[in-house]
Scaffold this motif. Sequence first.
Motif, PDB file in Angstrom:
ATOM      1  N   ASP A   1      80.174 -13.010  14.442  1.00  0.00           N
ATOM      2  CA  ASP A   1      80.947 -11.784  14.251  1.00  0.00           C
ATOM      3  C   ASP A   1      81.942 -11.887  13.105  1.00  0.00           C
ATOM      4  O   ASP A   1      82.873 -11.074  13.018  1.00  0.00           O
TER       5      ASP A   1
ATOM      6  N   PRO B   1      78.912  -0.813   3.286  1.00  0.00           N
ATOM      7  CA  PRO B   1      78.236  -1.827   4.115  1.00  0.00           C
ATOM      8  C   PRO B   1      78.414  -3.228   3.536  1.00  0.00           C
ATOM      9  O   PRO B   1      78.425  -3.409   2.312  1.00  0.00           O
TER      10      PRO B   1
ATOM     11  N   SER C   1      87.260  -0.662  11.372  1.00  0.00           N
ATOM     12  CA  SER C   1      86.363  -1.788  11.615  1.00  0.00           C
ATOM     13  C   SER C   1      85.425  -1.951  10.424  1.00  0.00           C
ATOM     14  O   SER C   1      84.915  -0.977   9.872  1.00  0.00           O
ATOM     15  N   HIS C   2      85.188  -3.218  10.041  1.00  0.00           N
ATOM     16  CA  HIS C   2      84.289  -3.504   8.931  1.00  0.00           C
ATOM     17  C   HIS C   2      82.918  -3.970   9.406  1.00  0.00           C
ATOM     18  O   HIS C   2      82.081  -4.372   8.597  1.00  0.00           O
ATOM     19  N   GLY C   3      82.684  -3.944  10.698  1.00  0.00           N
ATOM     20  CA  GLY C   3      81.429  -4.427  11.239  1.00  0.00           C
ATOM     21  C   GLY C   3      81.432  -5.917  11.493  1.00  0.00           C
ATOM     22  O   GLY C   3      80.474  -6.467  12.056  1.00  0.00           O
TER      23      GLY C   3
END
Length: 249
Positions: free
Chosen positions: A163, A176, A198-200
Amino acid sequence: MFGWFRKPRPLPQATIPPGTRVYVIGDIHGCIDELDALQALIRQDLFLTQADQNLIIYLGDYVDRGPASAEVLDRLIAHPLQNTTPIHLKGNHEAMMAAFLERPEEVGPKWFAIGGAATVASYGVPWRGGMELSRLAEDLAERVPQSHRDFLNSLETYYRLGDYFFVHAGIRPGVPLARQAEADLLWIRNPFLGSKISHGAVVVHGHTPVPAPEELSNRIAIDTGACFTGVLTCLVLEGRQRRYLATNS
């Protein structure tokens, strides 16, 4: 180890794959004593307990400002930490050093403004004000060994695991992760530093010095300004756990 980092907001339950421990080292900037001291701490940590796989991720900015850039590159290339796999990321200072050798007149003033003269001196290249930058670049090119050139050419711009997303400077919010521009990965400050989205993945980065490791909901900053403070910081990730190692100021 220390626990004086700020955590204004809780991080999500980010995790590293089972069986893997990750040591993430912030900006070194030619500080060989601090690098040696931090590697000794990591060696001791590994002696106490080892994971199935131990990764050492360096976040870039190995050169400039501090007095021993050439020696730092020697140490990174030698990689004295046994039973670990190194991952070396590119910082904006490595990019500037490489660019200076190719375009000295264009890049030289910018590079020297951010500490490039210290790197030139670390290779034993005589330099004085008013010297032609093209001549200086030629002299430096003769002193930089092929192993250093190969190392600089091998640097990755980011690394992703579990993560977490590891990068030198940060990312551009809303883009992305797989489509980030290299210029942003190496140089960005705002709007990344001020973003709350959130950036993923949790972005672990250096580039922007902080008084202590800074954990926010979407990023962790670990550049504690070793060349100014003597504190070189390492984030240790294992499963859902996060802890820190650092040299003394």
